[in-house]
Design a protein around this motif. Structure first.
Motif, PDB file in Angstrom:
ATOM      1  N   LEU A   5      -8.677   5.729  -4.723  1.00 54.91           N
ATOM      2  CA  LEU A   5      -7.628   4.903  -4.134  1.00 54.91           C
ATOM      3  C   LEU A   5      -7.567   3.573  -4.864  1.00 54.91           C
ATOM      4  O   LEU A   5      -8.570   3.091  -5.365  1.00 54.91           O
ATOM      5  N   GLY A   6      -6.373   2.989  -4.886  1.00 58.22           N
ATOM      6  CA  GLY A   6      -6.250   1.636  -5.421  1.00 58.22           C
ATOM      7  C   GLY A   6      -6.946   0.668  -4.485  1.00 58.22           C
ATOM      8  O   GLY A   6      -7.175   0.954  -3.317  1.00 58.22           O
ATOM      9  N   TRP A   7      -7.296  -0.498  -4.997  1.00 56.98           N
ATOM     10  CA  TRP A   7      -8.050  -1.438  -4.164  1.00 56.98           C
ATOM     11  C   TRP A   7      -7.236  -1.938  -2.998  1.00 56.98           C
ATOM     12  O   TRP A   7      -7.777  -2.417  -2.018  1.00 56.98           O
ATOM     13  N   VAL A   8      -5.912  -1.827  -3.043  1.00 57.10           N
ATOM     14  CA  VAL A   8      -5.074  -2.238  -1.918  1.00 57.10           C
ATOM     15  C   VAL A   8      -5.115  -1.185  -0.811  1.00 57.10           C
ATOM     16  O   VAL A   8      -4.906  -1.498   0.357  1.00 57.10           O
ATOM     17  N   ASP A   9      -5.410   0.053  -1.162  1.00 52.27           N
ATOM     18  CA  ASP A   9      -5.380   1.159  -0.204  1.00 52.27           C
ATOM     19  C   ASP A   9      -6.736   1.479   0.408  1.00 52.27           C
ATOM     20  O   ASP A   9      -6.860   2.450   1.146  1.00 52.27           O
ATOM     21  N   ARG A  10      -7.748   0.722   0.131  1.00 55.59           N
ATOM     22  CA  ARG A  10      -9.092   1.030   0.603  1.00 55.59           C
ATOM     23  C   ARG A  10      -9.240   0.691   2.085  1.00 55.59           C
ATOM     24  O   ARG A  10      -9.160  -0.478   2.471  1.00 55.59           O
TER      25      ARG A  10
ATOM     26  N   ARG B   8       0.470  -0.453   5.556  1.00 54.04           N
ATOM     27  CA  ARG B   8       1.650  -1.324   5.472  1.00 54.04           C
ATOM     28  C   ARG B   8       2.085  -1.789   6.847  1.00 54.04           C
ATOM     29  O   ARG B   8       2.493  -2.934   7.028  1.00 54.04           O
ATOM     30  N   ARG B   9       1.997  -0.905   7.824  1.00 56.60           N
ATOM     31  CA  ARG B   9       2.481  -1.204   9.167  1.00 56.60           C
ATOM     32  C   ARG B   9       1.689  -2.336   9.822  1.00 56.60           C
ATOM     33  O   ARG B   9       2.264  -3.179  10.502  1.00 56.60           O
ATOM     34  N   THR B  10       0.393  -2.372   9.614  1.00 58.84           N
ATOM     35  CA  THR B  10      -0.428  -3.388  10.272  1.00 58.84           C
ATOM     36  C   THR B  10      -0.672  -4.622   9.412  1.00 58.84           C
ATOM     37  O   THR B  10      -1.060  -5.665   9.933  1.00 58.84           O
ATOM     38  N   ALA B  11      -0.436  -4.528   8.113  1.00 60.97           N
ATOM     39  CA  ALA B  11      -0.793  -5.612   7.201  1.00 60.97           C
ATOM     40  C   ALA B  11      -0.020  -6.904   7.461  1.00 60.97           C
ATOM     41  O   ALA B  11      -0.580  -7.989   7.340  1.00 60.97           O
ATOM     42  N   GLY B  12       1.232  -6.821   7.823  1.00 63.19           N
ATOM     43  CA  GLY B  12       2.030  -8.025   8.052  1.00 63.19           C
ATOM     44  C   GLY B  12       1.495  -8.867   9.202  1.00 63.19           C
ATOM     45  O   GLY B  12       1.343 -10.085   9.079  1.00 63.19           O
TER      46      GLY B  12
ATOM     47  N   SER C  75       0.821  -1.209   0.000  1.00 62.58           N
ATOM     48  CA  SER C  75       0.000   0.000   0.000  1.00 62.58           C
ATOM     49  C   SER C  75       0.860   1.267   0.000  1.00 62.58           C
ATOM     50  O   SER C  75       1.982   1.283   0.495  1.00 62.58           O
ATOM     51  N   ARG C  76       0.286   2.337  -0.536  1.00 63.52           N
ATOM     52  CA  ARG C  76       0.916   3.658  -0.472  1.00 63.52           C
ATOM     53  C   ARG C  76       0.706   4.306   0.891  1.00 63.52           C
ATOM     54  O   ARG C  76       1.378   5.250   1.243  1.00 63.52           O
ATOM     55  N   ILE C  77      -0.248   3.787   1.655  1.00 63.47           N
ATOM     56  CA  ILE C  77      -0.585   4.353   2.959  1.00 63.47           C
ATOM     57  C   ILE C  77       0.246   3.637   4.027  1.00 63.47           C
ATOM     58  O   ILE C  77       0.157   2.421   4.187  1.00 63.47           O
ATOM     59  N   GLU C  78       1.051   4.414   4.744  1.00 64.11           N
ATOM     60  CA  GLU C  78       1.996   3.830   5.704  1.00 64.11           C
ATOM     61  C   GLU C  78       1.308   2.997   6.784  1.00 64.11           C
ATOM     62  O   GLU C  78       1.772   1.909   7.125  1.00 64.11           O
ATOM     63  N   GLU C  79       0.205   3.480   7.325  1.00 57.75           N
ATOM     64  CA  GLU C  79      -0.496   2.749   8.387  1.00 57.75           C
ATOM     65  C   GLU C  79      -0.988   1.395   7.891  1.00 57.75           C
ATOM     66  O   GLU C  79      -0.961   0.410   8.623  1.00 57.75           O
TER      67      GLU C  79
END
Length: 184
Positions: A157-162, A34-38, A28-32
């Motif tokens: 937004l891209g579908w990954v950033d929703r 990316r931070r929680t996704a893992g 994602s382009r959104i830092e938050e």
């Protein structure tokens, strides 16, 4: 986990799909996001593996201890991350619940562990209440976002950033956790 095989396979599919989407959110382009996704991907895939019907694969005792160690490490990592963001406290509860279920299955894999004929153990009941409340809260938060995004407007937004898709993933993992705790 114990319970009907068909429901278990649906839970496996739901958790695996959620884990896969969370892996995609790591781009994602959104830092938050990316931070929680893992951590959420780990939870999704871990829940999928734990939900495989015992009639298909009955993991040895040591496998449950490995699960407990992996989710124990995730819980420790989450304690560190929770200093910056309160949302990580939910991840801590989730990782701790996975440790609890793993240890329970390691101690009595063929029986309803922790049930001494007196009903649901206190910790299981507490976790059930927490996750049931989380599911209701997440669903209530998701409904207005889904309506707002259907109406259009705002930045594309891209579908990954929703954010509503991330919330839907958290909701589905909460539902999965309730189902797993019910069958424990």
């Amino acid at each position: 986990m114990h319970g009907p095989a068909q429901a278990a396979w649906l839970l496996v599919a739901l958790c695996a799909a959620t884990g896969a989407y969370c892996l995609l959110r790591m781009r994602s382009r959104i830092e938050e996001q990316r931070r929680t996704a893992g951590g959420e991907a780990l939870m999704g895939f871990g829940m999928a593996v734990m939900a495989v019907p015992a009639a298909v694969v009955a993991p040895p005792r040591w496998a449950w201890l490995v699960y407990a160690a992996v989710f124990g490490a995730a819980a420790l990592h989450t304690v560190w991350a929770a200093r910056a963001n309160r949302h990580h406290l939910h991840h801590l509860v989730g990782a701790s619940a996975m440790v609890y279920m793993s240890v329970t299955m390691a101690t009595a894999p063929g029986a309803h562990a922790g049930h001494g004929g007196t009903g649901v153990p206190l910790l299981t009941g507490t976790l059930l209440l927490y996750f049931a409340g989380y599911v209701l809260w997440s669903g209530a938060r998701l409904a207005p976002r889904a309506v707002a995004s259907a109406g259009g407007g705002g930045a594309v937004l891209g579908w990954v950033d929703r954010p509503e898709l991330a919330l839907a993933c958290r909701l589905s993992m909460g539902i999965g956790m309730v189902a797993m705790l019910l069958t424990l």
